[in-house]
Every structure is written in C-alpha cells, then in structure tokens.
Design a protein around this motif. Structure first.
Motif, PDB file in Angstrom:
ATOM      1  N   ARG A   1      35.258-128.549  68.840  1.00  0.00           N
ATOM      2  CA  ARG A   1      34.485-127.301  68.812  1.00  0.00           C
ATOM      3  C   ARG A   1      34.099-126.959  70.233  1.00  0.00           C
ATOM      4  NH1 ARG A   1      29.582-126.413  69.713  1.00  0.00           N
ATOM      5  NH2 ARG A   1      28.583-124.506  69.120  1.00  0.00           N
ATOM      6  N   ILE A   2      34.353-125.699  70.617  1.00  0.00           N
ATOM      7  CA  ILE A   2      34.015-125.223  71.953  1.00  0.00           C
ATOM      8  C   ILE A   2      33.268-123.901  71.802  1.00  0.00           C
ATOM      9  CG2 ILE A   2      34.884-124.592  74.235  1.00  0.00           C
ATOM     10  CD1 ILE A   2      37.578-125.984  73.262  1.00  0.00           C
ATOM     11  N   ALA A   3      32.070-123.820  72.350  1.00  0.00           N
ATOM     12  CA  ALA A   3      31.277-122.589  72.313  1.00  0.00           C
ATOM     13  C   ALA A   3      31.475-121.866  73.640  1.00  0.00           C
ATOM     14  CB  ALA A   3      29.810-122.908  72.073  1.00  0.00           C
ATOM     15  N   LEU A   4      32.349-120.876  73.636  1.00  0.00           N
ATOM     16  CA  LEU A   4      32.622-120.077  74.820  1.00  0.00           C
ATOM     17  C   LEU A   4      31.795-118.801  74.778  1.00  0.00           C
ATOM     18  CD1 LEU A   4      36.482-120.471  74.656  1.00  0.00           C
ATOM     19  CD2 LEU A   4      35.019-121.452  76.400  1.00  0.00           C
ATOM     20  N   PRO A   5      31.593-118.136  75.905  1.00  0.00           N
ATOM     21  CA  PRO A   5      30.840-116.875  75.888  1.00  0.00           C
ATOM     22  C   PRO A   5      31.466-115.808  74.983  1.00  0.00           C
ATOM     23  CG  PRO A   5      31.032-117.689  78.126  1.00  0.00           C
ATOM     24  CD  PRO A   5      31.899-118.571  77.271  1.00  0.00           C
ATOM     25  N   LEU A   6      32.790-115.833  74.833  1.00  0.00           N
ATOM     26  CA  LEU A   6      33.469-114.849  73.974  1.00  0.00           C
ATOM     27  C   LEU A   6      33.349-115.164  72.492  1.00  0.00           C
ATOM     28  CD1 LEU A   6      36.752-114.391  76.023  1.00  0.00           C
ATOM     29  CD2 LEU A   6      34.950-112.684  75.695  1.00  0.00           C
ATOM     30  N   GLY A   7      33.073-116.430  72.152  1.00  0.00           N
ATOM     31  CA  GLY A   7      32.973-116.835  70.753  1.00  0.00           C
ATOM     32  C   GLY A   7      33.203-118.323  70.606  1.00  0.00           C
ATOM     33  N   GLU A   8      33.344-118.742  69.363  1.00  0.00           N
ATOM     34  CA  GLU A   8      33.508-120.167  69.071  1.00  0.00           C
ATOM     35  C   GLU A   8      34.957-120.488  68.724  1.00  0.00           C
ATOM     36  OE1 GLU A   8      30.717-122.951  66.678  1.00  0.00           O
ATOM     37  OE2 GLU A   8      32.161-122.115  65.248  1.00  0.00           O
ATOM     38  N   THR A   9      35.415-121.614  69.251  1.00  0.00           N
ATOM     39  CA  THR A   9      36.749-122.121  68.953  1.00  0.00           C
ATOM     40  C   THR A   9      36.598-123.445  68.227  1.00  0.00           C
ATOM     41  OG1 THR A   9      37.651-121.087  70.941  1.00  0.00           O
ATOM     42  CG2 THR A   9      38.929-122.891  69.974  1.00  0.00           C
ATOM     43  N   ARG A  10      37.252-123.560  67.077  1.00  0.00           N
ATOM     44  CA  ARG A  10      37.296-124.826  66.337  1.00  0.00           C
ATOM     45  C   ARG A  10      38.746-125.249  66.242  1.00  0.00           C
ATOM     46  NH1 ARG A  10      32.708-126.808  63.956  1.00  0.00           N
ATOM     47  NH2 ARG A  10      30.955-125.386  63.992  1.00  0.00           N
ATOM     48  N   LEU A  11      38.988-126.526  66.484  1.00  0.00           N
ATOM     49  CA  LEU A  11      40.345-127.057  66.514  1.00  0.00           C
ATOM     50  C   LEU A  11      40.473-128.214  65.535  1.00  0.00           C
ATOM     51  CD1 LEU A  11      40.299-127.273  70.380  1.00  0.00           C
ATOM     52  CD2 LEU A  11      41.596-125.570  69.092  1.00  0.00           C
ATOM     53  N   LYS A  12      41.642-128.307  64.908  1.00  0.00           N
ATOM     54  CA  LYS A  12      41.916-129.425  64.011  1.00  0.00           C
ATOM     55  C   LYS A  12      43.345-129.883  64.265  1.00  0.00           C
ATOM     56  CE  LYS A  12      40.989-131.195  59.528  1.00  0.00           C
ATOM     57  NZ  LYS A  12      40.197-132.280  60.041  1.00  0.00           N
ATOM     58  N   ALA A  13      43.503-131.170  64.534  1.00  0.00           N
ATOM     59  CA  ALA A  13      44.820-131.733  64.799  1.00  0.00           C
ATOM     60  C   ALA A  13      45.299-132.543  63.609  1.00  0.00           C
ATOM     61  CB  ALA A  13      44.767-132.619  66.043  1.00  0.00           C
ATOM     62  N   SER A  14      46.538-132.297  63.214  1.00  0.00           N
ATOM     63  CA  SER A  14      47.197-133.139  62.226  1.00  0.00           C
ATOM     64  C   SER A  14      48.422-133.742  62.901  1.00  0.00           C
ATOM     65  CB  SER A  14      47.599-132.313  60.992  1.00  0.00           C
ATOM     66  OG  SER A  14      48.614-131.387  61.328  1.00  0.00           O
ATOM     67  N   THR A  15      49.207-134.479  62.173  1.00  0.00           N
ATOM     68  CA  THR A  15      50.382-135.112  62.777  1.00  0.00           C
ATOM     69  C   THR A  15      51.442-134.102  63.185  1.00  0.00           C
ATOM     70  OG1 THR A  15      51.349-135.458  60.600  1.00  0.00           O
ATOM     71  CG2 THR A  15      50.072-137.285  61.545  1.00  0.00           C
ATOM     72  N   ASP A  16      51.410-132.900  62.596  1.00  0.00           N
ATOM     73  CA  ASP A  16      52.467-131.933  62.890  1.00  0.00           C
ATOM     74  C   ASP A  16      51.993-130.532  63.275  1.00  0.00           C
ATOM     75  OD1 ASP A  16      51.487-131.252  60.419  1.00  0.00           O
ATOM     76  OD2 ASP A  16      53.427-131.181  59.424  1.00  0.00           O
ATOM     77  N   ALA A  17      50.677-130.331  63.448  1.00  0.00           N
ATOM     78  CA  ALA A  17      50.191-128.990  63.802  1.00  0.00           C
ATOM     79  C   ALA A  17      48.788-129.029  64.385  1.00  0.00           C
ATOM     80  CB  ALA A  17      50.197-128.078  62.576  1.00  0.00           C
ATOM     81  N   LEU A  18      48.515-128.021  65.202  1.00  0.00           N
ATOM     82  CA  LEU A  18      47.177-127.775  65.735  1.00  0.00           C
ATOM     83  C   LEU A  18      46.675-126.494  65.079  1.00  0.00           C
ATOM     84  CD1 LEU A  18      44.886-128.364  67.771  1.00  0.00           C
ATOM     85  CD2 LEU A  18      46.134-126.924  69.406  1.00  0.00           C
ATOM     86  N   THR A  19      45.565-126.589  64.362  1.00  0.00           N
ATOM     87  CA  THR A  19      44.961-125.414  63.745  1.00  0.00           C
ATOM     88  C   THR A  19      43.833-124.938  64.650  1.00  0.00           C
ATOM     89  OG1 THR A  19      45.499-126.200  61.528  1.00  0.00           O
ATOM     90  CG2 THR A  19      43.789-124.517  61.695  1.00  0.00           C
ATOM     91  N   ILE A  20      43.873-123.656  64.974  1.00  0.00           N
ATOM     92  CA  ILE A  20      42.884-123.048  65.860  1.00  0.00           C
ATOM     93  C   ILE A  20      42.152-121.975  65.071  1.00  0.00           C
ATOM     94  CG2 ILE A  20      42.502-121.791  68.014  1.00  0.00           C
ATOM     95  CD1 ILE A  20      45.326-122.810  68.889  1.00  0.00           C
ATOM     96  N   ASP A  21      40.842-122.125  64.915  1.00  0.00           N
ATOM     97  CA  ASP A  21      39.997-121.133  64.254  1.00  0.00           C
ATOM     98  C   ASP A  21      39.064-120.522  65.283  1.00  0.00           C
ATOM     99  OD1 ASP A  21      40.653-121.159  61.397  1.00  0.00           O
ATOM    100  OD2 ASP A  21      40.018-123.257  61.480  1.00  0.00           O
ATOM    101  N   LEU A  22      39.075-119.205  65.367  1.00  0.00           N
ATOM    102  CA  LEU A  22      38.245-118.487  66.327  1.00  0.00           C
ATOM    103  C   LEU A  22      37.269-117.581  65.596  1.00  0.00           C
ATOM    104  CD1 LEU A  22      41.078-117.294  68.747  1.00  0.00           C
ATOM    105  CD2 LEU A  22      39.731-119.400  68.884  1.00  0.00           C
TER     106      LEU A  22
END
Length: 106
Positions: free
Chosen positions: A38-59
């Motif tokens: 989880r990264i709280a940037l001035p533009l908004g929040e980024t949440r990341l989830k790593a699996s064995t075959d993909a990176l999920t990015i939620d903004l």
C-alpha cells in the motif's frame, strides 16, 4: 471516489511490488510484504497484490484527473523496474460509489 484496477501478467510480481514500495517509502506512507503493498501518494492510494503469475494494481483517487495521473505514474515506475520484459496493463474502472452497497428501492 474513482477506482481503477489492472491485473498485469508477470512471474516477477513480488519483486516489482517490493521495488515500487521501497522506492517510494522514503517520501510517502508505505507498507508492504512480499505479497501485498500500500502506497499513499498525493494523487491517491495504490494497493498492490502479488501472486505467482500476476501483479494486481488497485488505484483510488479523489477525482478522474488524479486517477489518470496516478495510473501514469505507477505504470512508468513499474515499467522502469520491469525493463527486462514488456508488461501488459488492462485497466478496468469503477464508477464512483460502484463498490458501495446500494439501498433496495421500495
């Protein structure tokens, strides 16, 4: 608040998640493990989830302009760490309030 998600196929998802979080940890509120971030940037929040075959990015951002800017910044940085491969980002967007429960009409 507008939201956007990309599921990015890569076998290096955990590496990119950790690199991105470490990169921004000195300037922004950041928490991460090898599988979640989880990264709280001035533009908004980024949440990341790593699996064995993909990176999920939620903004999540306050408005569409900030969401677009946040998406551009995150993609540029992940691509910088993934210079050995070409990543595919397919973004889906949720309308404001789409994930909130709606009251039944009577």
């Amino acid at each position: 608040m507008p939201q956007s998600r990309a599921v990015v196929p890569t076998p290096h998802a955990s590496r990119y998640l950790q690199q991105l979080c470490k990169h921004w940890a000195h300037r922004f509120d950041t928490t991460f493990t090898d599988s979640d971030g989880r990264i709280a940037l001035p533009l908004g929040e980024t949440r990341l989830k790593a699996s064995t075959d993909a990176l999920t990015i939620d903004l999540t951002a306050e408005d569409a302009a900030n969401l677009s800017g946040l998406r551009d910044v995150v993609v540029r940085h992940v691509d910088r760490f993934a210079f050995r491969e070409t990543l595919r980002y397919e973004w889906t967007e949720a309308a404001p309030g789409a994930r909130e429960a709606k009251e039944p009409s009577q």
